[in-house]
Write a protein that holds these residues in place. Structure first.
Motif, PDB file in Angstrom:
ATOM      1  N   GLY A 128       9.771   0.765  15.265  1.00 41.11           N
ATOM      2  CA  GLY A 128      10.040  -0.877  16.256  1.00 41.11           C
ATOM      3  C   GLY A 128      11.372  -1.281  17.407  1.00 41.11           C
ATOM      4  N   SER A 129      11.920   0.235  17.254  1.00 40.92           N
ATOM      5  CA  SER A 129      13.075   0.105  17.916  1.00 40.92           C
ATOM      6  C   SER A 129      12.758   1.414  19.397  1.00 40.92           C
ATOM      7  N   ILE A 130      11.354   1.906  19.524  1.00 40.52           N
ATOM      8  CA  ILE A 130      11.148   2.813  20.064  1.00 40.52           C
ATOM      9  C   ILE A 130      10.457   1.783  20.794  1.00 40.52           C
ATOM     10  N   ILE A 131       9.318   1.151  19.993  1.00 37.82           N
ATOM     11  CA  ILE A 131       8.793  -0.259  20.819  1.00 37.82           C
ATOM     12  C   ILE A 131       9.555  -1.036  21.205  1.00 37.82           C
ATOM     13  N   MET A 132      10.393  -1.239  21.289  1.00 39.07           N
ATOM     14  CA  MET A 132      11.902  -2.671  21.433  1.00 39.07           C
ATOM     15  C   MET A 132      11.517  -1.328  23.021  1.00 39.07           C
ATOM     16  N   LEU A 133      12.500  -0.461  22.849  1.00 32.05           N
ATOM     17  CA  LEU A 133      13.152   0.683  24.081  1.00 32.05           C
ATOM     18  C   LEU A 133      12.197   0.414  25.416  1.00 32.05           C
ATOM     19  N   MET A 134      10.820   0.995  24.773  1.00 31.65           N
ATOM     20  CA  MET A 134       9.671   0.738  25.778  1.00 31.65           C
ATOM     21  C   MET A 134       8.862  -0.204  26.645  1.00 31.65           C
ATOM     22  N   TYR A 135       9.747  -1.543  25.447  1.00 29.76           N
ATOM     23  CA  TYR A 135       9.503  -3.105  26.628  1.00 29.76           C
ATOM     24  C   TYR A 135      10.505  -2.992  27.242  1.00 29.76           C
ATOM     25  N   THR A 136      11.884  -2.242  26.874  1.00 28.81           N
ATOM     26  CA  THR A 136      13.134  -2.872  28.122  1.00 28.81           C
ATOM     27  C   THR A 136      12.725  -2.468  29.010  1.00 28.81           C
ATOM     28  N   LEU A 137      12.203  -0.751  28.965  1.00 29.76           N
ATOM     29  CA  LEU A 137      12.569  -0.128  30.341  1.00 29.76           C
ATOM     30  C   LEU A 137      11.707  -0.711  31.388  1.00 29.76           C
ATOM     31  N   ILE A 138      10.155  -0.669  30.347  1.00 26.97           N
ATOM     32  CA  ILE A 138       8.614  -1.703  31.448  1.00 26.97           C
ATOM     33  C   ILE A 138       9.431  -2.712  31.728  1.00 26.97           C
ATOM     34  N   ALA A 139       9.965  -3.602  31.127  1.00 26.76           N
ATOM     35  CA  ALA A 139      10.317  -5.394  32.057  1.00 26.76           C
ATOM     36  C   ALA A 139      11.457  -4.798  32.510  1.00 26.76           C
TER      37      ALA A 139
ATOM     38  N   GLY B 211       0.507  -1.227  -0.410  1.00 34.84           N
ATOM     39  CA  GLY B 211       0.148   0.314  -0.017  1.00 34.84           C
ATOM     40  C   GLY B 211       1.218   0.932   0.168  1.00 34.84           C
ATOM     41  N   ASN B 212       1.548   1.088   1.051  1.00 32.32           N
ATOM     42  CA  ASN B 212       2.534   2.266   0.864  1.00 32.32           C
ATOM     43  C   ASN B 212       3.379   2.580  -0.832  1.00 32.32           C
ATOM     44  N   GLN B 213       3.776   1.215  -1.116  1.00 33.62           N
ATOM     45  CA  GLN B 213       4.637   1.464  -2.591  1.00 33.62           C
ATOM     46  C   GLN B 213       3.572   1.942  -3.626  1.00 33.62           C
ATOM     47  N   ARG B 214       2.271   1.630  -3.446  1.00 36.19           N
ATOM     48  CA  ARG B 214       1.210   2.441  -4.584  1.00 36.19           C
ATOM     49  C   ARG B 214       0.910   3.517  -4.345  1.00 36.19           C
ATOM     50  N   ALA B 215       1.065   4.119  -2.859  1.00 39.28           N
ATOM     51  CA  ALA B 215       0.802   4.956  -2.469  1.00 39.28           C
ATOM     52  C   ALA B 215       1.790   6.329  -2.974  1.00 39.28           C
ATOM     53  N   GLY B 216       3.166   5.847  -3.774  1.00 35.16           N
ATOM     54  CA  GLY B 216       4.192   6.139  -3.876  1.00 35.16           C
ATOM     55  C   GLY B 216       5.248   6.975  -3.068  1.00 35.16           C
ATOM     56  N   LEU B 217       4.644   5.892  -1.971  1.00 34.62           N
ATOM     57  CA  LEU B 217       5.718   6.315  -0.635  1.00 34.62           C
ATOM     58  C   LEU B 217       7.338   5.844  -1.133  1.00 34.62           C
ATOM     59  N   PRO B 218       7.878   6.650  -0.875  1.00 37.26           N
ATOM     60  CA  PRO B 218       9.712   5.929  -1.303  1.00 37.26           C
ATOM     61  C   PRO B 218      10.012   4.559  -0.149  1.00 37.26           C
ATOM     62  N   VAL B 219      10.662   3.930  -0.702  1.00 32.27           N
ATOM     63  CA  VAL B 219      11.411   2.724  -0.054  1.00 32.27           C
ATOM     64  C   VAL B 219      12.325   2.547   0.992  1.00 32.27           C
ATOM     65  N   LEU B 220      12.834   3.403   1.163  1.00 32.05           N
ATOM     66  CA  LEU B 220      14.290   3.781   1.891  1.00 32.05           C
ATOM     67  C   LEU B 220      13.662   4.203   2.898  1.00 32.05           C
ATOM     68  N   GLN B 221      12.790   5.496   2.913  1.00 34.30           N
ATOM     69  CA  GLN B 221      11.905   6.325   3.816  1.00 34.30           C
ATOM     70  C   GLN B 221      10.739   5.709   4.651  1.00 34.30           C
ATOM     71  N   THR B 222       9.981   4.631   4.521  1.00 34.57           N
ATOM     72  CA  THR B 222       9.020   3.788   5.073  1.00 34.57           C
ATOM     73  C   THR B 222       9.587   2.610   5.724  1.00 34.57           C
ATOM     74  N   ASN B 223      10.954   2.188   5.339  1.00 36.30           N
ATOM     75  CA  ASN B 223      12.039   1.275   6.184  1.00 36.30           C
ATOM     76  C   ASN B 223      11.966   1.706   7.603  1.00 36.30           C
ATOM     77  N   ALA B 224      13.092   3.069   7.049  1.00 36.39           N
ATOM     78  CA  ALA B 224      13.388   3.945   7.895  1.00 36.39           C
ATOM     79  C   ALA B 224      12.307   4.059   9.012  1.00 36.39           C
ATOM     80  N   TYR B 225      11.461   4.065   8.676  1.00 38.75           N
ATOM     81  CA  TYR B 225      10.307   4.547   9.786  1.00 38.75           C
ATOM     82  C   TYR B 225       9.709   3.580  10.569  1.00 38.75           C
ATOM     83  N   GLY B 226       9.873   2.215  10.112  1.00 35.47           N
ATOM     84  CA  GLY B 226       9.417   1.069  10.656  1.00 35.47           C
ATOM     85  C   GLY B 226      10.385   0.558  11.129  1.00 35.47           C
ATOM     86  N   MET B 227      11.424   1.303  11.352  1.00 33.63           N
ATOM     87  CA  MET B 227      13.001   0.428  11.673  1.00 33.63           C
ATOM     88  C   MET B 227      12.492   1.240  13.233  1.00 33.63           C
ATOM     89  N   LEU B 228      11.910   3.108  12.974  1.00 36.70           N
ATOM     90  CA  LEU B 228      12.749   3.341  13.901  1.00 36.70           C
ATOM     91  C   LEU B 228      11.057   3.264  15.326  1.00 36.70           C
TER      92      LEU B 228
END
Length: 132
Positions: A21-32, A2-19
């Motif tokens: 995911g990192s924030i979620i893992m950071l929150m989980y680690t701190l909560i745990a 859907g992101n590619q059909r919307a014309g969003l660049p792969v590198l940018q959406t990949n970077a946001y997804g990784m960001l």
């Protein structure tokens, strides 16, 4: 896709997804109540950089591009080959010794991949709807 059909660049959406995911893992680690630790040896840092760049950024970007070009259903079959590639790397770097079971497993993976990729979609009776 859907992101590619919307014309969003792969590198940018990949970077946001990784960001995200990192924030979620950071929150989980701190909560745990877990702590962060890094081994600053050359082997660890170089392997971390290698896996970050090649194993995550480039590989996942290539996979997302493949999904955009051939579709998610066909691109998913690529992931079936990952264990075979892992076994080959294990042989080269870790001294993995091939057994009959491993060879049989590789053969089954390849045969299953050929069967699924090579089959033709069936045309059904319901208004030309394609059945799989």
């Amino acid at each position: 896709m859907g992101n590619q059909r919307a014309g969003l660049p792969v590198l940018q959406t990949n970077a946001y997804g990784m960001l995200y995911g990192s924030i979620i893992m950071l929150m989980y680690t701190l909560i745990a109540g877990q702590s962060f630790s890094v081994e600053w040896s050359n082997e660890y840092v170089l392997s971390l950089v290698y896996l970050s760049v090649f194993g995550s950024i480039l590989a996942f970007g290539a996979y997302l591009s493949l999904i955009g070009k051939i579709g998610a259903d066909k691109a998913a079959y690529v992931s079936v080959l990952f264990p075979i590639v892992a076994l080959a790397f294990s042989q080269w770097f870790e001294g993995f010794v091939w057994s009959r079971e491993a060879l049989l497993g590789v053969g089954l993976v390849l045969c299953g991949n050929l069967l699924v990729i090579g089959r033709k979609p069936l045309t059904g009776m319901l208004g030309g709807m394609r059945l799989r």
